[in-house]
Design a protein around this motif. Structure first.
Motif, PDB file in Angstrom:
ATOM      1  N   VAL B  97       0.842  -1.263   0.108  1.00  0.00           N
ATOM      2  CA  VAL B  97      -0.050  -0.008   0.065  1.00  0.00           C
ATOM      3  C   VAL B  97       0.998   1.258   0.096  1.00  0.00           C
ATOM      4  N   THR B  98       1.800   1.199   0.893  1.00  0.00           N
ATOM      5  CA  THR B  98       2.685   2.352   0.958  1.00  0.00           C
ATOM      6  C   THR B  98       3.683   2.494  -0.357  1.00  0.00           C
ATOM      7  N   GLU B  99       4.060   1.545  -0.951  1.00  0.00           N
ATOM      8  CA  GLU B  99       4.713   1.657  -2.115  1.00  0.00           C
ATOM      9  C   GLU B  99       3.729   2.203  -3.263  1.00  0.00           C
ATOM     10  N   ASN B 100       2.597   1.572  -3.172  1.00  0.00           N
ATOM     11  CA  ASN B 100       1.600   2.147  -4.349  1.00  0.00           C
ATOM     12  C   ASN B 100       1.495   3.954  -4.204  1.00  0.00           C
ATOM     13  N   LEU B 101       1.757   4.353  -3.253  1.00  0.00           N
ATOM     14  CA  LEU B 101       1.803   5.715  -2.815  1.00  0.00           C
ATOM     15  C   LEU B 101       2.891   6.464  -3.009  1.00  0.00           C
ATOM     16  N   LEU B 121       2.134   8.062   4.505  1.00  0.00           N
ATOM     17  CA  LEU B 121       1.493   7.765   5.693  1.00  0.00           C
ATOM     18  C   LEU B 121       0.601   8.717   6.139  1.00  0.00           C
ATOM     19  N   GLY B 122       0.607  10.113   6.070  1.00  0.00           N
ATOM     20  CA  GLY B 122      -0.032  11.123   6.179  1.00  0.00           C
ATOM     21  C   GLY B 122      -1.349  10.945   5.541  1.00  0.00           C
ATOM     22  N   LEU B 123      -1.330  10.617   4.210  1.00  0.00           N
ATOM     23  CA  LEU B 123      -2.627  10.361   3.385  1.00  0.00           C
ATOM     24  C   LEU B 123      -3.289   9.229   4.014  1.00  0.00           C
ATOM     25  N   LEU B 124      -2.527   8.236   4.485  1.00  0.00           N
ATOM     26  CA  LEU B 124      -3.137   7.028   4.748  1.00  0.00           C
ATOM     27  C   LEU B 124      -4.039   7.185   5.913  1.00  0.00           C
ATOM     28  N   GLU B 125      -3.450   7.922   6.859  1.00  0.00           N
ATOM     29  CA  GLU B 125      -4.026   8.554   8.028  1.00  0.00           C
ATOM     30  C   GLU B 125      -5.346   8.986   7.818  1.00  0.00           C
ATOM     31  N   ALA B 133      -0.758  -0.074   5.890  1.00  0.00           N
ATOM     32  CA  ALA B 133       0.456   0.714   5.196  1.00  0.00           C
ATOM     33  C   ALA B 133       1.301  -0.477   4.544  1.00  0.00           C
ATOM     34  N   ASN B 134       1.448  -1.542   5.385  1.00  0.00           N
ATOM     35  CA  ASN B 134       2.636  -2.471   4.862  1.00  0.00           C
ATOM     36  C   ASN B 134       1.660  -3.642   4.335  1.00  0.00           C
ATOM     37  N   LYS B 135       0.232  -3.646   4.138  1.00  0.00           N
ATOM     38  CA  LYS B 135      -0.049  -4.944   3.325  1.00  0.00           C
ATOM     39  C   LYS B 135      -0.171  -4.525   1.909  1.00  0.00           C
ATOM     40  N   PHE B 136      -0.745  -5.717   1.232  1.00  0.00           N
ATOM     41  CA  PHE B 136      -0.630  -5.548  -0.227  1.00  0.00           C
ATOM     42  C   PHE B 136      -2.293  -5.352  -0.615  1.00  0.00           C
ATOM     43  N   VAL B 148      -7.254   3.905  -0.717  1.00  0.00           N
ATOM     44  CA  VAL B 148      -5.859   3.684  -1.341  1.00  0.00           C
ATOM     45  C   VAL B 148      -5.652   4.433  -2.282  1.00  0.00           C
ATOM     46  N   ALA B 149      -6.540   4.019  -3.397  1.00  0.00           N
ATOM     47  CA  ALA B 149      -6.537   4.603  -4.791  1.00  0.00           C
ATOM     48  C   ALA B 149      -6.540   6.239  -4.788  1.00  0.00           C
ATOM     49  N   ILE B 150      -7.366   6.702  -4.080  1.00  0.00           N
ATOM     50  CA  ILE B 150      -7.509   8.033  -3.852  1.00  0.00           C
ATOM     51  C   ILE B 150      -6.533   8.583  -3.098  1.00  0.00           C
ATOM     52  N   ALA B 151      -5.867   8.098  -2.139  1.00  0.00           N
ATOM     53  CA  ALA B 151      -4.807   8.654  -1.473  1.00  0.00           C
ATOM     54  C   ALA B 151      -3.361   8.543  -2.410  1.00  0.00           C
ATOM     55  N   ARG B 152      -3.348   7.451  -3.135  1.00  0.00           N
ATOM     56  CA  ARG B 152      -2.245   7.500  -4.254  1.00  0.00           C
ATOM     57  C   ARG B 152      -2.555   8.593  -5.284  1.00  0.00           C
ATOM     58  N   ALA B 153      -3.568   9.005  -5.608  1.00  0.00           N
ATOM     59  CA  ALA B 153      -3.578  10.236  -6.364  1.00  0.00           C
ATOM     60  C   ALA B 153      -3.411  11.481  -5.894  1.00  0.00           C
TER      61      ALA B 153
END
Lengths: 228, 245
Positions: B97-101, B121-125, B133-136, B148-153
């Protein structure tokens, strides 16, 4: 008829240290080279640029239409002249049997790895490429960070299975008198007139290694299936 | 031209079939525009043209003054400034998840690993997924994946966000967690263009509603006007069907 399996004990160092090392090195290096070149060919084949895809298509077609033994022979005689032509020298350059075999297997296997990687790349949904582009990645980055890692992971079992076939096929270097594992076994067999023992032993070794490798691939496949 | 996104007479064909027919509209800074219409009306195609994921043959689209259809425009650079959320999430399954971001931040914005991670990490919060954060992606539910996709954008600090039916592929009970994040974004003043059937969302946060049918923009008006008294018969029919249950 009396059997003398002691011939194995007498020659195992030669068989494995020289023969098997040659076989495994040739397999590993041509596998790596073949996958790298095959991936490049796959990207060319899928390219919208016509000359690139036509070239890659013709290359794959050519390699897959020729018997491997013929290619090994052909390249053994062709590569020295090709090298001379590239370097602009009048005489053929000296290429050792190992180098010649490595070039041949890399180029030949690349055609097969190309088709595997092409299928792998096409198995990635187009949405993944859109998502990669959407965060600003360019084509090269989208391929290297998003598409190819997934394609490679999906295709790993097939790539490894092809490599097991490659491992067996390397025995064909006997036609250019290289001493791979089978070549070493065959030399010992003829020297000591123990043909049956040596060929039986060689068959057993190939069988054990390939069976173990296939079993490993199946396990890997089961594991990645769970992750996905 | 002060609009963040400006569409002018955009037309697009798939072979002989015309999917977009002279579409003109704009999305101003800080505005939330909802695009709705029956399936096959061209709304998803229109939004994909906005960041050049789909080519179009006629007309022009400008993003912050940059022409999307111009061959001289650096599309990757343009896309990095406009976030996009897809119907099927399209998270990268081989990355955490973090690497996606962090991928886009590292490769496109050239941020340091530390900066990118902190931002991620800020966006995931912010989207309530810190503990994942560390899951796939495959280990998350659909609603979580879409957040997560919204956070990635958002990790790319976009000037605007495009949403292509962000809740259509979700189980009903997961729709609201995604909409909540979008409502929060809208309230913070993010410029948004949203293709959706969620009329509740449109009523709540949209400034304008665009109604499309058969590749044409049939209605382009304020939210109150659209829900109060849509002018076209086609929009009236659509609304009565979608709001009747």
């Amino acid at each position: 008829m009396n059997y003398d399996f002691d011939v194995i004990a007498r020659s195992w160092q030669y068989l494995f240290k020289e023969g098997m090392t040659f076989t495994l090195t040739l397999t590993a290096l041509s596998m790596v080279g073949g996958v790298v070149l095959g991936t490049a060919l796959a990207l060319m084949r899928l390219s919208p640029i016509k000359p690139l895809s036509a070239f890659a298509g013709a290359y794959v077609n050519l390699m897959r239409s020729l018997p491997l033994v013929l290619v090994i022979f052909w390249f053994f005689f062709l590569v020295p002249w090709l090298g001379a032509w590239i370097l602009g020298s009048k005489d053929p350059i000296k290429v050792g049997a190992f180098a010649s075999a490595l070039i041949t297997f890399t180029l030949f296997e690349a055609a097969f790895f190309c088709e595997i990687m092409r299928a792998g790349i096409q198995s990635i949904p187009s949405g993944q490429i859109s998502a990669a582009y959407a965060i600003g990645l360019n084509y090269r980055q989208a391929m290297s960070f998003v598409v190819l890692p997934q394609a490679f992971r999906n295709m790993l079992p097939v790539l490894l299975t092809q490599s097991i076939i490659l491992f067996q096929d390397t025995s064909l270097v006997y036609v250019i008198s290289s001493t791979d594992f089978l070549g070493a076994a065959s030399k010992v067999a003829n020297r000591d007139s123990r043909l049956l023992e040596m060929y039986t032993f060689a068959a057993l070794v190939y069988f054990v290694i390939c069976s173990l490798a296939s079993w490993g691939v199946r396990r890997l496949q089961a594991r990645t299936a769970i992750i996905r | 031209m002060h609009a963040t996104l400006h569409f002018q007479n955009v037309s697009k064909w798939y072979g002989d079939f015309q999917v977009l027919d002279q579409c003109s509209t704009q999305v101003n800074k800080g505005e939330v525009v909802v695009v709705c219409g029956p399936s096959g009306s061209g709304k998803s195609t229109l939004i994909k043209c906005a960041n050049g994921l789909e080519p179009f043959q006629k007309g022009s689209i400008h993003m912050d003054g940059l022409s999307v259809g111009d061959a001289a425009t650096n599309l990757p650079q343009l896309r990095a400034r406009i976030g996009m959320v897809f119907q099927h999430f399209e998270l990268f399954p081989h990355l955490s998840v973090t690497e996606n971001l962090t991928l886009g931040q590292l490769k496109v914005l050239n941020r340091s690993a530390e900066q990118a991670r902190e931002k991620a990490l800020g966006l995931l919060e912010r989207v309530g997924l810190s503990e994942h954060a560390n899951k796939f992606p495959g280990q998350l539910s659909g609603g979580q994946q879409q957040r997560v996709a919204i956070a990635r954008a958002l990790a790319m600090d976009p000037v605007a966000m495009l949403f292509d039916e962000p809740t259509s592929a979700l189980d009903p009970e997961m729709v609201s967690e995604v909409l909540d994040v979008m409502v929060q974004l809208a309230s913070e003043g993010m410029t948004m263009m949203v293709v959706t059937h969620e009329m509740g969302f449109a009523r709540k946060v949209a400034h304008r509603v665009i109604f499309m049918d058969q590749g044409r923009i049939v209605e382009d008006c304020s939210r109150d006007e659209f829900f109060g008294a849509p002018r076209s018969a086609r929009a009236q029919e659509f609304l009565s069907k979608i709001l009747s249950h």
